[in-house]
Design an enzyme around this catalytic site. Structure first.
Site, PDB file in Angstrom:
ATOM      1  N   GLU A 132       0.863  -1.194   0.000  1.00  0.00           N
ATOM      2  CA  GLU A 132       0.000   0.000   0.000  1.00  0.00           C
ATOM      3  C   GLU A 132       0.887   1.228   0.000  1.00  0.00           C
ATOM      4  O   GLU A 132       1.928   1.263   0.677  1.00  0.00           O
ATOM      5  CB  GLU A 132      -0.887   0.021   1.243  1.00  0.00           C
ATOM      6  CG  GLU A 132      -1.618   1.355   1.411  1.00  0.00           C
ATOM      7  CD  GLU A 132      -2.866   1.290   2.258  1.00  0.00           C
ATOM      8  OE1 GLU A 132      -2.896   0.464   3.183  1.00  0.00           O
ATOM      9  OE2 GLU A 132      -3.800   2.078   2.000  1.00  0.00           O
ATOM     10  N   ASN A 156     -12.585  -3.255   0.839  1.00  0.00           N
ATOM     11  CA  ASN A 156     -11.534  -3.271   1.850  1.00  0.00           C
ATOM     12  C   ASN A 156     -12.142  -2.940   3.200  1.00  0.00           C
ATOM     13  O   ASN A 156     -12.555  -1.807   3.421  1.00  0.00           O
ATOM     14  CB  ASN A 156     -10.463  -2.226   1.518  1.00  0.00           C
ATOM     15  CG  ASN A 156      -9.454  -2.096   2.646  1.00  0.00           C
ATOM     16  OD1 ASN A 156      -8.754  -3.059   2.974  1.00  0.00           O
ATOM     17  ND2 ASN A 156      -9.386  -0.926   3.267  1.00  0.00           N
ATOM     18  N   GLU A 157     -12.211  -3.879   4.058  1.00  0.00           N
ATOM     19  CA  GLU A 157     -12.715  -3.735   5.424  1.00  0.00           C
ATOM     20  C   GLU A 157     -13.852  -2.697   5.530  1.00  0.00           C
ATOM     21  O   GLU A 157     -13.853  -1.846   6.422  1.00  0.00           O
ATOM     22  CB  GLU A 157     -11.589  -3.435   6.423  1.00  0.00           C
ATOM     23  CG  GLU A 157     -10.773  -2.203   6.211  1.00  0.00           C
ATOM     24  CD  GLU A 157      -9.693  -2.014   7.300  1.00  0.00           C
ATOM     25  OE1 GLU A 157      -9.635  -0.915   7.851  1.00  0.00           O
ATOM     26  OE2 GLU A 157      -8.934  -2.955   7.590  1.00  0.00           O
ATOM     27  N   CYS A 162      -6.873   1.253   2.537  1.00  0.00           N
ATOM     28  CA  CYS A 162      -7.605   2.525   2.467  1.00  0.00           C
ATOM     29  C   CYS A 162      -7.317   3.253   1.161  1.00  0.00           C
ATOM     30  O   CYS A 162      -8.195   3.930   0.625  1.00  0.00           O
ATOM     31  CB  CYS A 162      -7.232   3.398   3.657  1.00  0.00           C
ATOM     32  SG  CYS A 162      -7.860   2.708   5.198  1.00  0.00           S
TER      33      CYS A 162
END
Ligand code: AHR
Length: 812
Positions: free
Chosen positions: A213, A545-546, A409
């Protein structure tokens, strides 16, 4: 009516008119920073006692990260319409956002919902049982809240829940610093394990991968080998809150009599609207990312896009911070009047940290300047527009079986307009769309999807791109397109508007075409135009994503999932189940996964080392068959967030349990991966670096030992530790696997105790003969941050593990 079946239980928690004498009081702290707190008293006039020590039964998830998430005035009631416990609160102090969460028992909760006005709330919310506004003095503070009567049995169940939470919190706060006291008087611990190949089973051959990331300057200024910062003059203030210097001239300075102004007329590409217009004699200097690091004798490829009406020779130099020239060259612009790229090779006469790049324009210059780029010639695998060789090699040394990218994120972004659009990250560099990084800086996206695919190819790893599920990060500071709506202007996961979803779904399908499509397809042709006619052979695709598993999420996820399944049934879709190992999104995410038969879901948890120690059976409890697990983000977090022997061994111990569950856990990746010193926003990370050097952590060595010693079959060898004390028994772990390709058996053994552990590991059923064996061992004191694995000799079957150690043995 979700909880109809629980109606008798829920109703049994209520009682008419205080007959039992038990009363429940719901409240939050006056500053709104707590979640739902509960207190009990045994009748009118009695003192209220809080349930648990500052225990939040549910915390508000509305708003941006951290202190932005607030809860005011929580009302708790059993809703007559659906018979569920319902908690309603104000998520903003001005009352403009109301939140609602539902629970069968005040312990498990459904994902939260938010309403901009009370009119939007479900119409039929009515308490089945009276609740009364009241105030109470709790722990010396007077708080406002709501009281109601409940049955003593229900009060008891809440107390028992709080007691259990407190027990777990104490258990998970066990740190090695307390080991001398915790294990005072403990002598050598003995254990035994007998391999039983008759019960062996295949496990995933992709257990260890990496999750890349762009956080902590991992990409620009990090893995991406570009040495010029803000090469395209595209930094804009909105990239970085609170930094007015974050603009088109960031990292650039000028000297000389001429002028340099940022211009936007007839740019090199509409996606790259700014460039520098230089007139007259002037030196344009770039200071790189914390300076430019040069290695003596190395060559550097400089390229600059220039637009000039007449031919001009531009001298270029690399200089030390003191101004000494260590490399020199000339760029010869022909002067066609249009944009053209000029290149030259520069050779460093000595090694320098903090060097500068200078473009020296002569008198009479009238030039547009853009895409000023300097790359070491020696990138990873020698690729142009490539990766920093030492960093990429350190990742390659992990032998990752897959790479998840471009982030967690970063992938779903800070609001809809910040969702990582993969198409903006491919094609010619000047045509790529720079993007604000959710971690508060800028992404050139020179390291874009095409480069990620190439990197996977160079590593021999499966690509695992992750795309937003049509929703941005649930902690976004602005969620919708330029919204002034009370909900979507401040955080919260709104979704891409439904009328834009078809286009979004098409983008998702186009990515698969870009990766795998024939060159006769539109996106396959673009891949070929980028220099890669062969397909990238994409097999996995992460969606989400989460995220909060909200209605908004679910509707969009289903659209994307259905479309991918219909068009590309061979692709393994990886769904998402929230940011924790339990809780509302975890439960709802798994429910959805089972319902849709999603092939795999991505779990995330950053936990105390002691959580890993005491939850080695976590996956033993998982259902076999159906949806598999990708443990996509995890790490052991200690107070202060160090990476040391304690965190590393906790991860090693947990990974031995993951190997045992390699039939249900398909992949794992530690997170985050990279962090640049001086720009570290999140700790711990696997590898720290600066421009000149790398510092792999102890945790890195654990990943590397697992990555380099994978097995393809798990050989059960049930561990028996001679201790009744779980604190002792849980600190030893072993796993035995066979690598069917080499025929070797691999024993991994972890001892997280401060004393030696002596084991008898009986591998006779595998044909392993007693005697000494070569082993790799990682050991040190728990706080040691520098430990590295060493080669040693151990014996089998009588294996002695030093205190705080992890050993890997390969035998035939
Ligand atoms: O790994 C850092 C962050 O942690 C990721 O971006 C996100 O998915 C998680 O919250």
């Amino acid at each position: 009516m979700k909880y109809r079946h629980l109606l008798p239980i829920i109703l049994a928690s209520l009682t008419a008119s205080g007959a039992s004498g038990e009363q429940l009081f719901s409240y939050s702290t006056p500053d709104g920073k707590s979640g739902l707190r509960l207190a009990l008293r045994s009748g009118e006039g009695a003192q209220w006692s809080p349930i648990g020590d500052r225990l939040n039964f549910v915390s508000s998830d509305f708003g941006p990260w951290g202190a932005g998430k607030k809860m005011f005035s929580p009302r708790l009631f059993v809703n007559a319409a659906d018979s569920a416990w319902t908690c309603v609160w104000e998520a903003k102090p001005d009352g403009s956002v109301t939140a609602l969460a539902v629970s069968p028992d005040l312990q498990r909760w459904e994902p939260q919902r938010y309403f901009a006005s009370p009119h939007d709330q479900p119409r039929d919310m009515r308490p089945l049982h009276p609740i009364t506004p009241d105030s109470a003095t709790i722990d010396g503070v007077t708080v406002k809240g709501y009281r109601q009567d409940i049955m003593p049995e229900f009060a008891e169940s809440l107390r028992a829940y709080a007691t259990e939470r407190a027990r777990l919190a104490a258990l998970y706060s066990q740190h090695a610093a307390d080991d001398p006291a915790r294990f005072a008087g403990l002598g050598t611990v003995t254990f035994s394990a007998t391999a039983d190949p008759a019960r062996s089973y295949p496990i995933s051959d992709k257990l260890i991968g990496i999750f890349f990331e762009d956080i902590n300057y991992a990409a620009d200024g990090g893995l991406y080998a570009e040495l010029v910062q803000n090469r395209d003059f595209e930094y804009i203030p909105s990239d970085r809150k609170g930094d007015p210097a974050w603009c088109a001239t960031h990292s650039w300075s000028t000297t000389g009599d001429g002028t340099a102004t940022v211009d936007t007329i007839a740019p090199i590409h509409p996606n790259n609207p700014h460039y520098m217009s230089v007139k007259g004699s002037l030196t344009l200097t770039n200071s790189g990312y914390d300076g430019i690091s040069l290695t003596k004798g190395e060559k550097y490829r400089l390229s600059v896009a220039l637009r000039t009406p007449h031919a001009v020779n531009i001298t270029v130099t690399l200089t030390t911070p003191e101004g000494e020239t260590v490399a020199k060259g000339v760029l010869k612009a022909k002067g066609s009047g249009g944009w053209a790229t000029c290149t030259t090779l520069l050779r460093a006469s000595r090694s320098v940290s903090g060097a500068r790049l200078n473009l020296i324009f002569p008198k009479g210059t009238d030039a547009g300047v853009d895409m000023v780029s300097l790359f070491p010639k020696n990138t990873f695998k020698g690729r142009e527009n490539g990766l920093r060789a030492d960093l990429a090699q350190t990742l390659a040394d992990l032998r990752p079986r897959f790479v998840r990218f471009p982030g967690g994120c970063v992938a779903h972004g800070n609001g809809i307009d910040n969702i990582y659009d993969w198409k903006g990250s491919v094609g010619p560099l000047e045509a790529r769309k720079p993007l604000r990084n959710i971690w508060n800086y800028h992404q050139t996206r020179g390291l874009g999807y095409h480069e990620y695919f190439l990197f996977c190819e160079d590593l021999g790893a499966e690509p695992l791109p992750v795309l937003s599920a049509g929703v941005p990060c649930q902690n976004s500071s602005v969620a919708a397109h330029h919204s002034d709506h009370p909900i979507t202007s401040l955080g919260q996961q709104c979704g891409i508007p439904m009328e834009e979803m078809d286009a979004y779904v098409r983008d998702v399908l186009d990515l698969i075409e870009y990766a795998n499509g024939d060159i006769s397809t539109e996106w396959g042709a673009r891949r070929a135009a980028a220099g890669h006619p062969e397909p990238f052979n994409l097999k996995y695709l992460g969606i989400g994503n989460e995220d909060l598993i909200s209605e908004v999420f679910e509707a969009r996820f289903r659209m994307i999932y259905d479309a991918v399944r219909a068009r590309y049934p061979e692709i393994t879709v990886v769904g998402t189940v929230g940011p924790f190992y339990e809780g509302a999104d975890y439960d709802a995410g798994w429910r959805l996964a089972r319902e849709l038969d999603i092939p795999m879901v991505d779990e995330h948890y950053y936990v105390d080392p002691a959580w890993m120690i005491h939850n080695q059976d976590y996956y033993d409890r998982y259902r076999r068959g159906g949806t598999k697990v990708y443990l996509g983000e995890y790490a052991a977090h200690l107070p202060g967030r160090p990476s040391n022997v304690e965190t590393a061994l906790a991860e090693a111990l947990y990974l031995t349990a993951v190997e045992r569950n390699g039939d249900v856990v398909e992949m794992t990746s530690y997170a985050p991966l990279l962090a640049k010193e001086g720009h570290t926003q999140w700790r711990p990370d696997l590898i720290y670096f600066n421009n000149d050097s790398l510092r792999p952590t102890v945790d890195y060595h654990v990943q590397r030992l697992f990555g380099n010693n994978p097995g393809t079959r798990y050989i059960p060898a049930p561990l028996k530790v001679d201790s009744d004390n779980p604190d002792v028994a849980h600190r030893i772990g072993i796993s035995v696997t066979t690598d069917e390709k080499t025929g070797e058996h691999i024993i991994k053994a972890v001892n997280l105790l401060p004393v030696e552990a002596k084991g008898n590991i009986d591998l006779s059923a595998l044909g392993v003969k007693p005697g000494s064996v070569r082993a790799t061992i990682l050991t040190g004191t728990p706080a040691d941050t520098r430990a590295i694995p060493v080669q040693t000799t151990l014996t089998l079957p009588n294996l002695t593990l030093p205190p705080y150690s992890f050993a890997v043995i390969r035998v035939r």
